[in-house]
Design a protein around this motif. Sequence first.
Motif, PDB file in Angstrom:
ATOM      1  N   GLY A  30       0.983  -1.046   0.565  1.00 14.33           N
ATOM      2  CA  GLY A  30       0.105  -0.069  -0.321  1.00 14.33           C
ATOM      3  C   GLY A  30       0.735   1.054  -0.016  1.00 14.33           C
ATOM      4  O   GLY A  30       0.594   2.649  -0.290  1.00 14.33           O
ATOM      5  N   ASP A  36       6.323   7.286   3.090  1.00  9.23           N
ATOM      6  CA  ASP A  36       6.431   8.194   4.139  1.00  9.23           C
ATOM      7  C   ASP A  36       8.360   8.051   4.765  1.00  9.23           C
ATOM      8  O   ASP A  36       9.048   9.243   3.886  1.00  9.23           O
ATOM      9  CB  ASP A  36       5.744   7.705   5.296  1.00  9.23           C
ATOM     10  CG  ASP A  36       4.520   8.174   5.318  1.00  9.23           C
ATOM     11  OD1 ASP A  36       3.957   9.413   4.397  1.00  9.23           O
ATOM     12  OD2 ASP A  36       3.523   8.268   6.328  1.00  9.23           O
ATOM     13  N   ASN A 112       1.365  -3.952   6.981  1.00  9.73           N
ATOM     14  CA  ASN A 112       0.531  -3.762   8.088  1.00  9.73           C
ATOM     15  C   ASN A 112       1.757  -4.734   8.988  1.00  9.73           C
ATOM     16  O   ASN A 112       2.397  -3.854  10.313  1.00  9.73           O
ATOM     17  CB  ASN A 112      -0.928  -4.235   8.579  1.00  9.73           C
ATOM     18  CG  ASN A 112      -0.866  -3.648   9.917  1.00  9.73           C
ATOM     19  OD1 ASN A 112      -0.216  -4.055  10.897  1.00  9.73           O
ATOM     20  ND2 ASN A 112      -2.409  -3.345   9.784  1.00  9.73           N
ATOM     21  N   PRO A 162       4.050  -1.019  16.353  1.00  7.11           N
ATOM     22  CA  PRO A 162       3.204  -0.467  16.166  1.00  7.11           C
ATOM     23  C   PRO A 162       1.749  -1.238  15.679  1.00  7.11           C
ATOM     24  O   PRO A 162       0.316  -0.378  15.564  1.00  7.11           O
ATOM     25  CB  PRO A 162       3.203   0.681  14.904  1.00  7.11           C
ATOM     26  CG  PRO A 162       4.381   0.259  14.155  1.00  7.11           C
ATOM     27  CD  PRO A 162       4.857  -0.893  15.009  1.00  7.11           C
ATOM     28  N   TYR A 237      -7.001   7.505  15.349  1.00 13.08           N
ATOM     29  CA  TYR A 237      -5.639   7.710  13.844  1.00 13.08           C
ATOM     30  C   TYR A 237      -4.643   8.716  15.572  1.00 13.08           C
ATOM     31  O   TYR A 237      -4.184   9.311  15.117  1.00 13.08           O
ATOM     32  CB  TYR A 237      -6.313   9.441  13.604  1.00 13.08           C
ATOM     33  CG  TYR A 237      -5.598   9.744  12.028  1.00 13.08           C
ATOM     34  CD1 TYR A 237      -5.548   8.765  11.443  1.00 13.08           C
ATOM     35  CD2 TYR A 237      -4.961  11.350  12.149  1.00 13.08           C
ATOM     36  CE1 TYR A 237      -4.724   9.480  10.279  1.00 13.08           C
ATOM     37  CE2 TYR A 237      -4.486  11.015  11.140  1.00 13.08           C
ATOM     38  CZ  TYR A 237      -4.293  10.103  10.433  1.00 13.08           C
ATOM     39  OH  TYR A 237      -3.906  11.290   8.252  1.00 13.08           O
TER      40      TYR A 237
HETATM   41  C1  LIG Z   1      -1.454   8.165  10.256  1.00  9.96           C
HETATM   42  C2  LIG Z   1      -1.019   7.010  10.128  1.00  9.96           C
HETATM   43  C3  LIG Z   1      -1.291   6.378  11.613  1.00  9.96           C
HETATM   44  C4  LIG Z   1      -1.038   4.945  11.618  1.00  9.96           C
HETATM   45  N1  LIG Z   1      -2.212   4.358  13.068  1.00  9.96           N
HETATM   46  C5  LIG Z   1      -1.974   3.335  12.444  1.00  9.96           C
HETATM   47  C6  LIG Z   1      -2.548   2.901  13.622  1.00  9.96           C
HETATM   48  O1  LIG Z   1      -2.938   3.104  15.173  1.00  9.96           O
HETATM   49  N2  LIG Z   1      -2.187   1.271  13.710  1.00  9.96           N
HETATM   50  C7  LIG Z   1      -1.122   0.308  12.863  1.00  9.96           C
HETATM   51  O2  LIG Z   1      -1.821  -0.611  13.245  1.00  9.96           O
HETATM   52  N3  LIG Z   1      -0.973   1.544  12.063  1.00  9.96           N
HETATM   53  C8  LIG Z   1      -1.601   2.381  12.131  1.00  9.96           C
HETATM   54  N4  LIG Z   1      -0.866   2.688  10.780  1.00  9.96           N
HETATM   55  C9  LIG Z   1       0.269   2.173   9.771  1.00  9.96           C
HETATM   56  C10 LIG Z   1      -0.363   2.002   8.897  1.00  9.96           C
HETATM   57  O3  LIG Z   1      -1.557   0.158   9.855  1.00  9.96           O
HETATM   58  C11 LIG Z   1       0.551   0.912   8.228  1.00  9.96           C
HETATM   59  O4  LIG Z   1       1.347   2.097   7.164  1.00  9.96           O
HETATM   60  C12 LIG Z   1       0.286  -0.186   6.303  1.00  9.96           C
HETATM   61  O5  LIG Z   1      -0.592  -1.193   7.642  1.00  9.96           O
HETATM   62  C13 LIG Z   1       1.610  -0.464   6.458  1.00  9.96           C
HETATM   63  O6  LIG Z   1       0.718  -1.385   5.281  1.00  9.96           O
HETATM   64  P1  LIG Z   1       0.949  -1.300   3.609  1.00  9.96           P
HETATM   65  O7  LIG Z   1       0.793  -1.986   2.564  1.00  9.96           O
HETATM   66  O8  LIG Z   1       0.580   0.539   2.857  1.00  9.96           O
HETATM   67  O9  LIG Z   1       2.403  -1.541   3.524  1.00  9.96           O
HETATM   68  P2  LIG Z   1       3.925  -0.501   3.013  1.00  9.96           P
HETATM   69  O10 LIG Z   1       4.244   1.089   3.018  1.00  9.96           O
HETATM   70  O11 LIG Z   1       3.759  -0.934   1.337  1.00  9.96           O
HETATM   71  O12 LIG Z   1       5.113  -1.907   2.748  1.00  9.96           O
HETATM   72  C14 LIG Z   1       5.600  -1.803   4.503  1.00  9.96           C
HETATM   73  C15 LIG Z   1       6.576  -2.691   4.903  1.00  9.96           C
HETATM   74  O13 LIG Z   1       6.334  -3.956   4.756  1.00  9.96           O
HETATM   75  C16 LIG Z   1       6.467  -4.536   3.373  1.00  9.96           C
HETATM   76  N5  LIG Z   1       6.068  -5.028   2.250  1.00  9.96           N
HETATM   77  C17 LIG Z   1       4.489  -5.248   2.006  1.00  9.96           C
HETATM   78  N6  LIG Z   1       4.749  -6.175   1.990  1.00  9.96           N
HETATM   79  C18 LIG Z   1       5.180  -6.967   1.393  1.00  9.96           C
HETATM   80  C19 LIG Z   1       4.729  -7.860   1.548  1.00  9.96           C
HETATM   81  N7  LIG Z   1       4.150  -9.042   0.673  1.00  9.96           N
HETATM   82  N8  LIG Z   1       5.940  -9.496   1.608  1.00  9.96           N
HETATM   83  C20 LIG Z   1       7.219  -8.787   2.883  1.00  9.96           C
HETATM   84  N9  LIG Z   1       7.518  -7.248   2.566  1.00  9.96           N
HETATM   85  C21 LIG Z   1       6.364  -6.532   2.587  1.00  9.96           C
HETATM   86  C22 LIG Z   1       7.603  -2.778   2.563  1.00  9.96           C
HETATM   87  O14 LIG Z   1       8.823  -3.336   1.650  1.00  9.96           O
HETATM   88  C23 LIG Z   1       7.487  -2.212   3.163  1.00  9.96           C
HETATM   89  O15 LIG Z   1       9.207  -2.556   4.327  1.00  9.96           O
HETATM   90  C24 LIG Z   1      -1.098   4.074  10.338  1.00  9.96           C
HETATM   91  C25 LIG Z   1       0.033   5.359   9.349  1.00  9.96           C
HETATM   92  C26 LIG Z   1       0.083   5.857   9.823  1.00  9.96           C
HETATM   93  C27 LIG Z   1       0.407   6.915   8.182  1.00  9.96           C
END
Ligand SMILES: Cc1cc2nc3c(=O)[nH]c(=O)nc-3n(C[C@H](O)[C@H](O)[C@H](O)COP(=O)(O)OP(=O)(O)OC[C@H]3O[C@@H](n4cnc5c(N)ncnc54)[C@H](O)[C@@H]3O)c2cc1C
Length: 329
Positions: A30, A36, A112, A162, A237
Motif C-alpha cells: 500500500g 513516508d 501492516n 506499532p 488516528y
Molecule cells: C497517520 C497514520 C496512522 C496510523 N495509525 C496506525 C494505527 O493506529 N495502528 C496500526 O496498526 N497502524 C497504523 N498505521 C500504519 C499502517 O497500518 C501501515 O502503514 C500499513 O498497515 C502498512 O501497510 P502497507 O500495505 O501500506 O505497507 P507498505 O508501506 O507498502 O510496506 C511496509 C513494509 O512492508 C514491506 N512489505 C509490504 N508488503 C510486503 C510483503 N507482502 N512481503 C514482504 N514485505 C512486504 C515493505 O517493503 C515495507 O518495508 C498508521 C499509518 C499512518 C500513516
Amino acid sequence: MKPYAYVRARSVEEAAAAHAARPGARYLAGGTNLVDLMKHGVETPDTLVDVSRLPLDTVEELPDGSLRVGATVRNSDLAAHPLVHDRHPVLSQALLAGASGQLRNIATTGGNLLQRTRCPYFQDTAKPCNKREPGSGCGARDGVHRDHAVLGHSRHCIATHPSDMAVALAALDATVELHGPDGARTVPVTGFHRLPGDHPERDTVIRPGELITAVVVPHATAGLPSAYRKARDRASYAFALASVAAVLDVADDGTVRRVGLAFGGLAHRPWRAALAEAALLGTAPTERAIAHAVDAELGAAQPLRDNAFKVPLARNLACRVLSELAARP
Ligand SMILES: Cc1cc2nc3c(=O)[nH]c(=O)nc-3n(C[C@H](O)[C@H](O)[C@H](O)COP(=O)(O)OP(=O)(O)OC[C@H]3O[C@@H](n4cnc5c(N)ncnc54)[C@H](O)[C@@H]3O)c2cc1C
Ligand code: SF4
C-alpha cells in the motif's frame, strides 16, 4: 527523495526474482509506511517491486476451517470480511482500531505486519538511532520515550511495534507464510517479530528477499469469545500506548479451557502473555484470578523514566477485557 526504479510484479515468482536481481530493492504494497519513510530519507531503496496487485487479495477458507488471508488483502476488507467478523471479532476490532478509514483502504496485510516503529528518533535522520543506523546510539533512551517499551527492551533499543492487527494475530496463534529464494516456509506470528537485543535493525525473522504471501488464522479459535481494546492519546488516528487482544474459552465446569492473551504498545513485538495464560488455564476466571495472572505477566516490566504509567494501564485493560469475556454466556 532519492530516485528509484519501479517494477510491477504479476506473480509471486516474478516479484521474488525482481527483488533478488536488485540488492537495494524493497517490496511496495500500500505504500502507507514505506513511502513516508522514503520521503524522510529513512528508507532509500534503489528499486520498488510493487506487489500490491499480486493475486493474493482473497480470504480463503481452508478445508479444516482455518482462514488463509492473502498478503495484499486490504485492512478494511479484512476487518469487514464476514468470516473474520463473525469468527474472530478480535481481529476485526484490532484492524478497525488502527489508522483511519482512508489508510485502511490502502494498507495491506503483509505491509501492516512489516510496518516500522513510530519512534520519532527512527524517523528523523538527524538523530541517533541504532535501528536506522546500527552503532549510532539510541536517542530515545535518555530522550523522549513516553510511548516506548516496558517489556523486552535492550540497551540498544526501546522501540515498540506499532501494529494493532499483529497483536490480535498473536493472540489467535496465526502463522505467516513466506516465499523466498530458499522456497516457502511458515513462521508463527509470535515468533515473526524479534526483540531488539543487540540487533534492533532487524524487526523480524524475515530473510532477505522473502515475500509474505499470506497469514493463516487457525480454526481452533473460531467462534470463541474474543476482543481487542486499545488505549491511545486520541480516540482515533493514534497508535497504542497499550492494547490487549484476548481470546477466552470457559468450559462448562467454569474453568478456562483455552486462553490467548497478547499486549500491544509495550514491546518491540506483540507480547504474547505466556505467564498469564499459564496462570489462568484450568482455573475459574474470577476477577482475583485474572488480576493475579496479569500481574504475573507484567511483573517482568522494566519501565523507563517516563512510561511507568503503561504498566497499570495495560493491567487495567487486560483485567477488564478478560473479565468481560469471562462473563459472556
Ligand atoms: C497517520 C497514520 C496512522 C496510523 N495509525 C496506525 C494505527 O493506529 N495502528 C496500526 O496498526 N497502524 C497504523 N498505521 C500504519 C499502517 O497500518 C501501515 O502503514 C500499513 O498497515 C502498512 O501497510 P502497507 O500495505 O501500506 O505497507 P507498505 O508501506 O507498502 O510496506 C511496509 C513494509 O512492508 C514491506 N512489505 C509490504 N508488503 C510486503 C510483503 N507482502 N512481503 C514482504 N514485505 C512486504 C515493505 O517493503 C515495507 O518495508 C498508521 C499509518 C499512518 C500513516
Ligand atoms: S528506541 Fe530504537 S528506534 Fe528509537 S531511537 Fe532508540 S534505537 Fe532507534
